[in-house]
Write an enzyme that holds these catalytic residues in place. Sequence first.
Site, PDB file in Angstrom:
ATOM      1  N   PRO A  55       0.828  -1.193   0.000  1.00 28.29           N
ATOM      2  CA  PRO A  55       0.000   0.000   0.000  1.00 28.29           C
ATOM      3  C   PRO A  55       0.869   1.253   0.000  1.00 28.29           C
ATOM      4  CG  PRO A  55      -0.586  -1.506   1.779  1.00 28.29           C
ATOM      5  CD  PRO A  55       0.755  -1.895   1.275  1.00 28.29           C
ATOM      6  N   GLU A  56       0.813   1.971  -1.114  1.00 24.27           N
ATOM      7  CA  GLU A  56       1.456   3.274  -1.211  1.00 24.27           C
ATOM      8  C   GLU A  56       0.327   4.296  -1.321  1.00 24.27           C
ATOM      9  OE1 GLU A  56       4.550   3.263  -4.203  1.00 24.27           O
ATOM     10  OE2 GLU A  56       4.739   1.095  -4.093  1.00 24.27           O
TER      11      GLU A  56
END
Length: 284
Positions: A2-3
């Site tokens: 998750p960015e």
Amino acid sequence: MPELPEVETVARGLRAVLPGRRILSVRLGKTDFIDDPAAIEQHLPGTRINEVRRHGKFLVLDLESANGGARSFALLIHLGMTGQIVTCPPEARVAPHTHVFLALDDGREVRYTDIRRFGRIAILADDSREKVLGPLGLDPLEATENEFCAQLHARRARIKALLLDQHVLRGMGNIYTDETLWRARIHPMRLGANLTSGELRRLYRAVRGVLTEAIRLRGSSISDYVDSEGQPGQFQRRHRVYQREGKRCFRCGASIRRALVAGRSSYFCPRCQPAPRPRRRRSR
DNA sequence: CTTACGGCCTGGGTGC
DNA sequence: TGCACCCAGGCCGTAA
């Protein structure tokens, strides 16, 4: 995984259902990734969720205590590499590695699942929240071109390391730095201070373009990522370099290479993104 | 200020 | 089929 685009997608999903909801009860599994599990169990029940926000890769739930007390605090959630946060009916099948369950007053449940437990959960009062979020750098989508260029131009580190550094820019991770550098045609080992103003402007536009498009496609799902409804993203179909070692460059046809830069696997096109010539002074 | 490295965890892929 | 090994989207602390 998750960015920024993935966390933004999750934040939007939660924002559609959580504000105004009250947390009725908390159930915890493994807690080694939670700052103070006892505080979570003690303070969360009865609180109302006022707002859901994203700060870099952090999700921030603004909470208000039950008894109308003015005490406000926040639940901070970082998804690490494999964290997932979903809302579902309580009778839904429980995924393995699910370690936090929040029962809501509308009968639904918020669950946090994290295979590797590199994520982080903390309940923080306003002052300590600032300690965590304050040091973070510019939001890549909010920064102006001048702010962005000034930040990067002032640093001698490799551009790849700078883009990944959460104290410089908040929210970029390994996938989106590589995709951004490819789009801007800049080699990951270039030094920030050595970039021309034209290159910096290209980089600024590339960051925004890549992140905006990734958000529109609800993030990249390589292995674990799903949004708050359990659905994968679609941006992995648009990856131009990430995990494409040996495949041809979409722009020039050259073979995509992989190298370790700033300790991270980095994918780039050796032709579109020319390597800096190391300028060593030699004796003689 | 900068880089390199190890550690935190689990799982998937590869090669023997 | 089993097993050793490497790799993975993040980040922190330590040492040089």
